[in-house]
Design a protein around this motif. Structure first.
Motif, mmCIF file in Angstrom:
data_model
loop_
_atom_site.group_PDB
_atom_site.id
_atom_site.type_symbol
_atom_site.label_atom_id
_atom_site.label_comp_id
_atom_site.label_asym_id
_atom_site.label_seq_id
_atom_site.Cartn_x
_atom_site.Cartn_y
_atom_site.Cartn_z
ATOM 1 N N HIS A 59 0.861 -1.181 0.000
ATOM 2 C CA HIS A 59 0.000 0.000 0.000
ATOM 3 C C HIS A 59 0.897 1.230 0.000
ATOM 4 O O HIS A 59 2.035 1.184 0.464
ATOM 5 C CB HIS A 59 -0.900 0.010 1.246
ATOM 6 C CG HIS A 59 -1.838 -1.156 1.290
ATOM 7 N ND1 HIS A 59 -3.146 -1.060 0.914
ATOM 8 C CD2 HIS A 59 -1.642 -2.445 1.666
ATOM 9 C CE1 HIS A 59 -3.733 -2.241 1.053
ATOM 10 N NE2 HIS A 59 -2.828 -3.100 1.507
ATOM 11 N N GLU A 79 -2.496 -6.930 -9.533
ATOM 12 C CA GLU A 79 -3.314 -5.715 -9.462
ATOM 13 C C GLU A 79 -2.433 -4.516 -9.190
ATOM 14 O O GLU A 79 -1.389 -4.639 -8.543
ATOM 15 C CB GLU A 79 -4.323 -5.803 -8.308
ATOM 16 C CG GLU A 79 -5.375 -6.858 -8.430
ATOM 17 C CD GLU A 79 -6.296 -6.858 -7.214
ATOM 18 O OE1 GLU A 79 -6.649 -5.774 -6.711
ATOM 19 O OE2 GLU A 79 -6.659 -7.953 -6.772
ATOM 20 N N GLY A 80 -2.877 -3.344 -9.627
ATOM 21 C CA GLY A 80 -2.191 -2.100 -9.320
ATOM 22 C C GLY A 80 -0.900 -1.935 -10.093
ATOM 23 O O GLY A 80 -0.718 -2.504 -11.170
ATOM 24 N N LYS A 96 3.031 -2.763 -14.198
ATOM 25 C CA LYS A 96 1.574 -2.683 -14.036
ATOM 26 C C LYS A 96 0.962 -4.073 -14.097
ATOM 27 O O LYS A 96 1.637 -5.053 -14.405
ATOM 28 C CB LYS A 96 0.985 -1.796 -15.129
ATOM 29 C CG LYS A 96 1.473 -0.369 -15.042
ATOM 30 C CD LYS A 96 0.857 0.477 -16.115
ATOM 31 C CE LYS A 96 1.378 1.917 -15.994
ATOM 32 N NZ LYS A 96 0.734 2.813 -16.931
ATOM 33 N N THR A 113 4.332 2.387 -4.540
ATOM 34 C CA THR A 113 3.125 2.338 -5.359
ATOM 35 C C THR A 113 2.338 3.622 -5.129
ATOM 36 O O THR A 113 2.337 4.149 -4.011
ATOM 37 C CB THR A 113 2.261 1.097 -5.018
ATOM 38 O OG1 THR A 113 1.108 1.079 -5.854
ATOM 39 C CG2 THR A 113 1.847 1.063 -3.564
ATOM 40 N N SER A 115 -0.812 3.834 -5.040
ATOM 41 C CA SER A 115 -1.966 3.523 -4.192
ATOM 42 C C SER A 115 -1.895 2.109 -3.625
ATOM 43 O O SER A 115 -1.897 1.920 -2.414
ATOM 44 C CB SER A 115 -3.283 3.716 -4.952
ATOM 45 O OG SER A 115 -3.315 2.891 -6.104
ATOM 46 N N TYR A 116 -1.806 1.094 -4.503
ATOM 47 C CA TYR A 116 -1.870 -0.303 -4.069
ATOM 48 C C TYR A 116 -1.318 -1.188 -5.176
ATOM 49 O O TYR A 116 -1.489 -0.897 -6.361
ATOM 50 C CB TYR A 116 -3.334 -0.671 -3.793
ATOM 51 C CG TYR A 116 -3.578 -2.144 -3.585
ATOM 52 C CD1 TYR A 116 -3.328 -2.743 -2.354
ATOM 53 C CD2 TYR A 116 -4.051 -2.940 -4.630
ATOM 54 C CE1 TYR A 116 -3.546 -4.106 -2.173
ATOM 55 C CE2 TYR A 116 -4.278 -4.299 -4.443
ATOM 56 C CZ TYR A 116 -4.020 -4.870 -3.213
ATOM 57 O OH TYR A 116 -4.236 -6.215 -3.023
ATOM 58 N N ALA A 117 -0.689 -2.281 -4.784
ATOM 59 C CA ALA A 117 -0.241 -3.271 -5.765
ATOM 60 C C ALA A 117 -0.191 -4.647 -5.111
ATOM 61 O O ALA A 117 0.104 -4.779 -3.918
ATOM 62 C CB ALA A 117 1.123 -2.904 -6.324
#
Length: 130
Positions: A59, A79-80, A96, A113, A115-117
């Motif tokens: 995060h 994701e992310g 990505k 990141t 936001s989020y990964a």
């Protein structure tokens, strides 16, 4: 939850495995207390394999999470997106969703990141090296 076929005794072959929801509830990376990183192996050297695999979740925080690779590892971003920087060479890239990544042994990578990964990884390592 791991599901394993029960054919090993009857055929002498090692069954394959399917593990459901292994990315949920990953343990906090306590060695990086200033980051919101979570990681956990799904398979730790199964049946004597040299490989371990699992999930890594990150995060956004103000400072990147720096990880030293004592082994070769590959990741797939699920994701992310990850912002990646090799702290020794300065190389920077963005990975990505659906991108594949390779980190050679000896790399020191700064992960961040926006936001989020979430990534799935496979490492050529003993389970004690996580």
């Amino acid at each position: 939850m791991t599901t394993e076929a029960t054919t090993e005794a009857s055929t002498g072959t090692t069954p394959f495995r399917v593990t459901t929801d292994a990315w949920k509830g990953l343990p906090f990376m306590e060695e990086h207390p200033d980051n919101k990183g979570y990681i956990g192996d799904v398979y730790e050297n199964p049946k004597g394999s040299r490989m371990c695999s699992g999930y890594f979740e990150l995060h956004h925080t103000d400072e990147p999470l720096v990880y030293d690779y004592g082994y070769d590892e590959m990741k797939i971003v699920v994701e992310g997106e990850f912002l990646l920087r090799n702290v020794d060479t300065g190389q920077e890239m963005v990975a990505k969703a659906r991108d594949a990544i390779f980190f050679p042994k000896g790399s020191r990578i700064a992960f961040s990141t926006p936001s989020y990964a979430l990534a799935f990884y496979v490492g050529d390592r003993d389970s004690t090296l996580l």
